[in-house]
Design an enzyme around this catalytic site. Structure first.
Site, mmCIF file in Angstrom:
data_model
loop_
_atom_site.group_PDB
_atom_site.id
_atom_site.type_symbol
_atom_site.label_atom_id
_atom_site.label_comp_id
_atom_site.label_asym_id
_atom_site.label_seq_id
_atom_site.Cartn_x
_atom_site.Cartn_y
_atom_site.Cartn_z
ATOM 1 N N ASN A 463 0.837 -1.193 0.000
ATOM 2 C CA ASN A 463 0.000 0.000 0.000
ATOM 3 C C ASN A 463 0.869 1.239 0.000
ATOM 4 O OD1 ASN A 463 0.234 -0.712 3.157
ATOM 5 N ND2 ASN A 463 -0.079 1.486 2.941
ATOM 6 N N CYS A 464 0.328 2.336 -0.555
ATOM 7 C CA CYS A 464 0.994 3.633 -0.448
ATOM 8 C C CYS A 464 0.140 4.496 0.473
ATOM 9 C CB CYS A 464 1.182 4.267 -1.829
ATOM 10 S SG CYS A 464 -0.328 4.495 -2.770
ATOM 11 N N TYR A 465 0.014 5.793 0.216
ATOM 12 C CA TYR A 465 -0.780 6.658 1.075
ATOM 13 C C TYR A 465 -2.249 6.239 1.117
ATOM 14 C CZ TYR A 465 2.679 10.346 1.918
ATOM 15 O OH TYR A 465 3.764 11.060 2.333
ATOM 16 N N ARG A 467 -3.717 3.869 -1.567
ATOM 17 C CA ARG A 467 -4.080 2.779 -2.462
ATOM 18 C C ARG A 467 -3.566 1.423 -1.992
ATOM 19 N NH1 ARG A 467 -3.119 5.186 -8.587
ATOM 20 N NH2 ARG A 467 -3.400 7.375 -8.075
#
Length: 527
Positions: A463-465, A467
């Site tokens: 995961n990123c910020y 998504r």
């Protein structure tokens, strides 16, 4: 080829964002330090501010290249190799420094410091060692190299008598010699690359306000592909974003320059032009204009429901700088709206640059804090309210006009009965086709896994910020109907074998729940 590129870009984007997240925290702390160090503050306050700033400046900002190296290496490595990758990351970084210095010494090419130190010689001091000055590019390149090597050769098996040296230990041997050769060769190659970088910087800086427009425009246009990190990261942390001498030290990159100016606010007589990249109304005023336009064009009977959806997304953007939950409400619905949004985004940065606002902000919180860090005649903070209103109004007018003229079925403009019926049908289906598993797993989590083709079809997940980024083995097994209709998200990005589910600020917890569910299914099947 395209698929491989998109996969590599996605992996790199996920890796690069993790070290950067800590830089954002550092920026907030340094902003507070700058306020404590203002001339009007008491001596004790100034001492505290300067003391904390000097620690962060040397320990965080000054060692950003090493931080990128370790962070990227660990982020790129497979789960079972992450610890070894982090260790190899710092080892590789140190090996490069000593090997590069040794080769410069042997070839008698060590530069001599002048009145400005080593600035302009192509060399610099890192950890007290004089080396070829590559800035954060060095950490990024070595981090990617270590991550690749660990994943590619981490399974090396040796004879039983040599088994202690198999696996990542064998990788270390390969990395050792490759790093030495790289450190030697870069002394000839990097000056050429550095010359090209300087040429690009020269072209960008002469573009003036127009350059800031294109930066803002491309920043949004690349968002759906997840490639916007490739745009802002070099500008923030490399010479592509500018170079400045502050208090006798050289700093590269817009964000690094900003942090250096914060620590020397009493000595700054003018703000560096690169700060324009950091003055961003994209998560502050533009979401308000978009939300108001969506609410205004919604049908009267839907306005209350639409407001209930929009208010949290605008709040998230203003407080945390995360705009994707709002943007994905119209991103895939209307490419025209997305293009228009990108244009307005670019115009907002152009306007900000033209009027000379020169403080860093991308959330409402750091806008308020940073407004007190510099005198108003330097940062022109007094113009923020005016530009805030202008950019919000521009976004509102553009969205409202396009939605009405093109009759775009944005939020709240659908037929109410159709929405209600589909919602009711979805609720019924959720109670009918969910697998029988432990009650501890939410339907949301089960539908994510089912929509991705089941646990056996999930190759990797990060995961990123905002998504959840998933690589699947077979794209034909992905059920977009489930992902679009039953998974609660702000949008789904379908790139074949690379699926992105826009969850929002709680994405990390969502990923952990999915992983727990996958572990449960694996254990159950084994039994």
């Amino acid at each position: 080829m395209r698929e491989k590129f998109m996969k590599s870009a996605s992996i790199f984007s996920k890796a690069i964002i993790q070290p950067v997240m800590f830089m954002a925290v550092t920026g907030i702390i340094l902003s507070v330090c700058a306020i404590l160090s203002l001339e009007m503050m008491p001596t004790f306050s100034k001492n505290v501010g300067n003391f904390v700033y000097s620690i962060l400046s040397g320990g965080m900002i000054g060692q950003l290249s090493a931080i990128f190296c370790v962070g990227i290496a660990a982020a790129l490595a497979k789960p079972k190799y992450k610890t070894d990758a982090a260790i190899l990351g710092i080892i590789t970084y140190l090996l490069f420094l000593y090997a590069n210095n040794a080769w410069l010494t042997v070839t008698n090419t060590l530069a001599e410091a002048g009145d400005q130190g080593l600035y302009g010689t192509g060399q610099g001091m890192v950890f007290g060692i004089q080396v070829t000055d590559m800035g954060v590019f060095l950490g990024i390149l070595l981090g990617v190299f270590v991550g690749f090597m660990v994943n590619r050769f981490g399974e090396i098996k040796l004879h039983k008598y040599l088994s202690p040296y198999s696996g990542t230990k064998s990788v270390y041997i390969l990395i050792l010699f490759a790093t030495i050769l790289f450190a030697m060769g870069i002394t000839y190659i990097w000056p050429i690359i550095n010359h090209l970088v300087e040429a690009v910087v020269g072209t960008t800086t002469t573009a003036g306000a127009l350059g800031f427009f294109f930066y803002g425009f491309l920043n949004r246009m690349l968002l759906p592909l997840g490639l916007h990190h490739f745009l802002w990261m070099p500008l923030f942390y490399t010479p592509l974003g500018g170079t400045a001498e502050i208090a006798g030290e050289m700093y590269n990159g817009a964000f690094n320059i900003w942090l250096a100016e914060l620590g020397n606010a009493s000595q700054i007589t003018s703000m560096h032009p690169s700060i324009g990249y950091l003055a961003n109304f994209g998560s502050i005023s533009l979401p308000i204009g978009i939300a108001f336009a969506l609410w205004k064009t919604a049908k009267p009977e839907n306005k209350k429901k639409v407001a209930g959806i929009l208010i949290p997304t605008v709040t998230t953007a203003f407080l945390a700088g995360v705009t994707e939950p709002l943007e994905f409400l119209f991103l895939f619905l209307s490419p025209v709206l997305w293009f228009a949004h990108s244009v307005v985004y670019g115009l907002s940065m152009l306007i900000t640059n033209l009027v000379g606002i020169s403080i860093q902000f991308d959330t409402g919180i750091n806008m308020i804090i940073n407004s007190f860090a510099f005198p108003a005649h330097l940062g022109r903070q007094y113009l923020i309210p005016l530009v805030f209103i202008v950019t919000a109004a521009l976004e509102y007018f553009v969205f409202k006009t396009l939605i009405v003229k093109l009759d775009i079925p944005t939020l709240g403009r659908e037929k109410s009965e159709d929405v209600e019926e589909s919602s009711e049908e979805g609720d019924v289906e959720q109670t009918m086709d969910l697998p029988v598993v432990a009650n501890t797993f939410d339907p949301q989590i089960q539908y994510i896994v089912a929509g991705l083709g089941g646990p056996e079809n999930i190759a990797s997940m990060m995961n990123c910020y905002t998504r959840l980024r998933v690589d699947v083995k077979d794209e034909t097994k992905v059920d977009m109907a489930i992902l679009n209709n039953k998974v609660k998200s702000s949008g789904i990005v379908d790139k074949g074998k690379h699926i992105q589910i826009v969850i929002g600020m709680g994405v990390e917890k969502e990923r952990e729940k999915v992983e727990d569910y996958l572990n449960y299914l694996t254990t159950t099947q084994a039994q």
